[in-house]
Every structure is written in structure tokens, then in C-alpha cells.
Design an enzyme around this catalytic site. Structure first.
Site, PDB file in Angstrom:
ATOM      1  N   TYR A  46       0.821  -1.214   0.000  1.00 15.56           N
ATOM      2  CA  TYR A  46       0.000   0.000   0.000  1.00 15.56           C
ATOM      3  C   TYR A  46       0.857   1.267   0.000  1.00 15.56           C
ATOM      4  O   TYR A  46       0.610   2.171  -0.815  1.00 15.56           O
ATOM      5  CB  TYR A  46      -0.970  -0.001   1.181  1.00 15.56           C
ATOM      6  CG  TYR A  46      -2.023   1.075   1.077  1.00 15.56           C
ATOM      7  CD1 TYR A  46      -3.167   0.879   0.312  1.00 15.56           C
ATOM      8  CD2 TYR A  46      -1.853   2.304   1.716  1.00 15.56           C
ATOM      9  CE1 TYR A  46      -4.127   1.872   0.197  1.00 15.56           C
ATOM     10  CE2 TYR A  46      -2.807   3.300   1.608  1.00 15.56           C
ATOM     11  CZ  TYR A  46      -3.946   3.077   0.851  1.00 15.56           C
ATOM     12  OH  TYR A  46      -4.885   4.071   0.730  1.00 15.56           O
ATOM     13  N   GLU A  64       1.623   6.553  -6.736  1.00 12.88           N
ATOM     14  CA  GLU A  64       0.491   7.331  -7.245  1.00 12.88           C
ATOM     15  C   GLU A  64       0.721   8.825  -7.014  1.00 12.88           C
ATOM     16  O   GLU A  64       0.547   9.640  -7.929  1.00 12.88           O
ATOM     17  CB  GLU A  64      -0.802   6.906  -6.538  1.00 12.88           C
ATOM     18  CG  GLU A  64      -1.289   5.514  -6.889  1.00 12.88           C
ATOM     19  CD  GLU A  64      -2.436   5.082  -5.994  1.00 12.88           C
ATOM     20  OE1 GLU A  64      -3.115   5.970  -5.426  1.00 12.88           O
ATOM     21  OE2 GLU A  64      -2.665   3.867  -5.860  1.00 12.88           O
TER      22      GLU A  64
END
Length: 208
Positions: free
Chosen positions: A145, A152
Site C-alpha cells: 500500500y 500514485e
């Protein structure tokens, strides 16, 4: 929709999604292994990733209409952030993203996460989840994550820099997105931590 039909539909959806993300990971790995060129990897995987991720819009409707127990809020946050990345960043700013190893790290993190997630859901619907899959589901996100979310954010930042020189909807959306993105990531991560604690407690209770 009858319970049996709902379960069969969700099984099919999760199996298909799992195999689609496997194809993304395999394609990414093969192309990178052969070329060692992130630009080639981008051009050969970008369209596939974009449409495989777009399929996840179905999950928003699954949560809204009660086909699954997932919170509509967390589902919308997760799907919307991914769609923004593939359609609002990688698609219009491919000339900035294509040579970046950050794209590669994001796709690998996404792919592994989704393969595990969809496989877990499919086995769960079957009523028999392998122990190793439960472990992967509630432990690998601790590493994957942050890698995925960090990648991102860096790609969004690269697109923001590029958007300064051309008209882009990103210019208008940037302040809104940057006010939503960090808390959204926090909500998703803490949600998974809560799920992990819940599973750990269940496992401990079974051992006693």
C-alpha cells in the site's frame, strides 16, 4: 437477485478480475525482463491497465446495492483514486509518465495487491479460504500500500508539473484532489489495519 445467483455472479467477477490482474503483472514482468525499458513497459501495458481498472467501477455498484458488505465510501475512494490515475494522469500525460520507473512500481504494487484481493474474495465466496491467502491479504498491504500510494502521489505530482504548461482539467481539480487524497489514503490504510486486527483476534480466539 437470488442469493445463489448473487454468489455465482460475484465469484465470476472476482475470478475474472484476478486473472486480468495476473495478465497485467505477467505482461509487465515479461516486457520489463526483455527490454529493461520503462517506456516500452508503459506503452505495452497502459491500455490494458486502464481498462482492467475501469472494470472496478462495478464494485461501487456492488457496495451501493448491497451485493457486498464493503463500505460504499471506502470503495468509492479506492476506485475513484485509481480511475483518476489511469484516466486523468497516465492517459493525458503519457509523455511525462512513460519513462518513469514510478509507473512500474505502481503497476507491480497494484497487480500483486489485486491478485491477492480478488483471489481472497473468490475463495471466501466458496467458503474455504486457504490460510496462506488470508496471511497475504492482511500482511502484504503493509508494504504494497505505501509503495502503490507513494507511486500514485509522485505520478500525480509529475502530471501537475506538466499541466502548468498546457490547459488541463488537472489545474482546476488539483487543489480539490490534494485536499481529498491524503485523508482518503489514510482512511483506506487504517481500514485495512482495522481489518487486520479483527482477523488476528479471530485467529487468536481459534487457537485458545
Amino acid at each position: 437477485m437470488s442469493k445463489i445467483l448473487k454468489i455465482q455472479y460475484l465469484k465470476l467477477y472476482n475470478v475474472i478480475s484476478c486473472f486480468l490482474w495476473m495478465s497485467v503483472l505477467l505482461r509487465t514482468g515479461l516486457i520489463w525482463g526483455i527490454t529493461k525499458d520503462t517506456a516500452v513497459v508503459f506503452h505495452e501495458t497502459n491500455t490494458l491497465v486502464r481498462w482492467v481498472q475501469t472494470l472496478a467501477i462495478a464494485e461501487v455498484f456492488h457496495s451501493i446495492f448491497g451485493l457486498v458488505s464493503s463500505s460504499p465510501l471506502t470503495t468509492i475512494i479506492q476506485v475513484a483514486s485509481r480511475l483518476y490515475l489511469v484516466w486523468g494522469v497516465c492517459y493525458p500525460f503519457s509523455y511525462v509518465i512513460e519513462g518513469s520507473p514510478i509507473y512500474l512500481s505502481m503497476i507491480i504494487a497494484w497487480s500483486i495487491t489485486e491478485i491477492i484481493r480478488y483471489a481472497f474474495y473468490a475463495f471466501n465466496l466458496n467458503g474455504d479460504i486457504p490460510a496462506f491467502l488470508t496471511w497475504l491479504r492482511y500482511n502484504t498491504f503493509l508494504i504494497l500500500y505505501p509503495i502503490g500510494a507513494g507511486s500514485e502521489f509522485l505520478l500525480v505530482l509529475k502530471s501537475r508539473i506538466a499541466a502548468q504548461y498546457v490547459w488541463s482539467l488537472n489545474k482546476l481539480l488539483w487543489p480539490i484532489l490534494m485536499s481529498i487524497y491524503p485523508p482518503g489514503l489514510y482512511i483506506m490504510y487504517t481500514h485495512m489495519l482495522a481489518q487486520r486486527r479483527k482477523i488476528s483476534k479471530r485467529a487468536a480466539a481459534r487457537r485458545t
